[in-house]
Design a protein around this motif. Structure first.
Motif, short mmCIF file in Angstrom:
data_model
loop_
_atom_site.label_atom_id
_atom_site.label_comp_id
_atom_site.label_asym_id
_atom_site.label_seq_id
_atom_site.Cartn_x
_atom_site.Cartn_y
_atom_site.Cartn_z
N UNK A 91 -8.97 1.53 1.33
CA UNK A 91 -9.85 2.69 1.31
C UNK A 91 -9.82 3.44 2.63
N UNK A 92 -10.59 4.52 2.72
CA UNK A 92 -10.58 5.35 3.93
C UNK A 92 -10.97 4.60 5.17
N UNK A 93 -12.13 3.90 5.13
CA UNK A 93 -12.55 3.15 6.32
C UNK A 93 -11.68 1.93 6.53
N UNK A 94 -11.15 1.36 5.45
CA UNK A 94 -10.30 0.19 5.58
C UNK A 94 -9.00 0.48 6.30
N UNK A 95 -8.33 1.57 5.91
CA UNK A 95 -7.10 1.94 6.60
C UNK A 95 -7.37 2.30 8.05
N UNK A 96 -8.51 2.97 8.30
CA UNK A 96 -8.88 3.28 9.68
C UNK A 96 -9.09 2.00 10.48
N UNK A 97 -9.72 0.99 9.86
CA UNK A 97 -9.95 -0.28 10.55
C UNK A 97 -8.63 -0.99 10.87
N UNK A 98 -7.66 -0.92 9.96
CA UNK A 98 -6.35 -1.51 10.23
C UNK A 98 -5.73 -0.87 11.46
N UNK A 99 -5.69 0.46 11.49
CA UNK A 99 -5.03 1.17 12.59
C UNK A 99 -5.76 0.94 13.91
N UNK A 100 -7.08 0.98 13.87
CA UNK A 100 -7.86 0.78 15.10
C UNK A 100 -7.75 -0.66 15.56
N UNK A 140 -14.26 -7.30 8.58
CA UNK A 140 -14.73 -5.93 8.36
C UNK A 140 -14.98 -5.79 6.87
N UNK A 141 -16.26 -5.63 6.48
CA UNK A 141 -16.63 -5.71 5.06
C UNK A 141 -17.35 -4.45 4.58
N UNK A 142 -16.60 -3.51 3.97
CA UNK A 142 -17.24 -2.36 3.33
C UNK A 142 -17.46 -2.57 1.84
N UNK A 161 -9.72 -7.38 7.11
CA UNK A 161 -10.29 -6.14 6.59
C UNK A 161 -10.36 -6.23 5.07
N UNK A 162 -11.58 -6.21 4.52
CA UNK A 162 -11.76 -6.15 3.07
C UNK A 162 -11.72 -4.69 2.62
N UNK A 163 -11.37 -4.47 1.37
CA UNK A 163 -11.27 -3.08 0.89
C UNK A 163 -10.35 -2.28 1.76
N UNK A 164 -9.23 -2.90 2.15
CA UNK A 164 -8.42 -2.36 3.25
C UNK A 164 -7.67 -1.08 2.91
#
Length: 327
Positions: free
Chosen positions: A150-159, A213-215, A145-148
């Motif tokens: 940030x809002x979408x980044x933390x969501x991507x970690x948890x999901x 995951x690249x935002x 997860x890049x930009x981990x």
């Protein structure tokens, strides 16, 4: 009512709070009294005329909010005044009240507070759609997860963890990485270090990341792609770096890899029933404690421009929320 208005395109500092008339719902619309509105990356673009949606000036930014239904149009049968809802507007939510299409409303679970509700759906639904639908992330795969932080980044970690992946979180400072670790990241790396691509290979035993995951975009996209596994998937979420990368197409060719676009807003519009099932899953995980949105701060309407600036300058871990009723 008060609204945070963009009267001419420019930086967040050009936004002004002014009194405007209360909006009147059309036949299929609903007026929502906004109690909390999430600040998202598109808000930084729309005020600069850099986003795909271009509302007529003047307008209030803000595409995601939570509040209470005040009035409904003649044809609306799905909600009534007094209902607590999460709604998506594209823009207009940085105000004391906003109009929304009745189809763009989600009933708020009783146990959910307004601030969490306003910070939850867009980031978590984007990340779930990306990882579950677009990448088909499997248990045991390696997720970078890049930009981990940030809002979408933390969501991507948890999901990613909920889906059974091993998660590598990449961010630009040790402080941000500490937040990622607290949200479940198995490994962290600071991509301010020049050798971060080699670190991905080390962590994955030389294989590379199955899903990226690249935002962020910019130079980070190509660097990450060079550390992707065979049959890996690079998810294009956005370009917080400000630069849309030019990817050498020999890289996905050599790795048998896929570059996959993710546009949750259009997915929700085109496939509403699939999106609804996603949201049911996410709200269930939230209730069970598997997901824990990180609220970095709340701002009154008068300081809404400051909140957008914080996000634009990438000084935020998690989500910022504007609370118009406190303005």
């Amino acid at each position: 009512m008060k609204a945070l208005l963009c009267k001419s395109y420019g930086p967040p500092e050009s936004l002004v709070v002014e009194e405007i008339p209360e909006p009147i719902p059309g036949d299929t619309q609903v007026r929502v009294r906004v109690h909390a509105a999430g600040v998202n990356f598109p808000d930084t673009l729309i005020i600069q005329n850099k986003y795909q949606f271009k509302p007529e000036l003047p307008f209030a930014p803000g595409g995601e909010c939570a509040g209470v239904v005040e009035a409904v149009g003649a044809q609306v049968k799905t909600v009534k005044p007094g209902d607590r809802v999460i709604c998506f507007t594209g823009w207009g939510a940085f105000a004391e009240a906003v109009l929304a299409d009745a189809r763009a409303l989600i009933p708020m679970p009783d146990a959910l507070d307004f601030v969490t509700a306003a910070a939850f759906v867009m980031t978590y639904a984007t990340s779930y759609h990306a990882l579950k639908d677009r990448a088909a992330l499997k248990p045991g795969e390696m997720l970078l997860v890049l930009g981990a932080s940030g809002g979408v980044g933390l969501a991507a970690i948890e999901i990613g963890k909920a889906l059974g992946a091993t998660v590598i979180a990449a961010a630009s400072s040790d402080e941000k990485l500490a937040v990622c670790k607290a949200h479940g990241a198995d490994h962290t790396l600071n991509y301010a270090n020049e050798d971060w691509k080699a670190q991905v290979k080390d962590i994955t035993g030389g294989k590379g990341a199955d899903v990226i995951y690249d935002p962020v975009g910019g130079p980070y996209s190509e660097a990450a792609l060079r550390a992707i596994a065979w049959r890996g998937r690079l998810l294009v979420i956005g370009f917080a770096n400000g630069e849309i990368p030019r990817i050498p197409l020999n890289l996905p060719l050599l790795k048998g890899a896929a570059i996959v676009g993710v546009f949750w807003g259009d997915y929700a519009r085109r496939e509403p029933m699939n999106n609804l099932m996603d949201l049911r899953t996410l709200l269930g995980w939230l209730k069970d404690g598997k997901l824990k949105p990180h609220i970095a701060g709340t701002y009154p309407l008068a300081r809404g421009g400051e909140a957008i600036r914080q996000l634009m300058d990438r000084k935020v871990s998690g989500k910022l929320v504007i609370t118009p009723q406190g303005a």
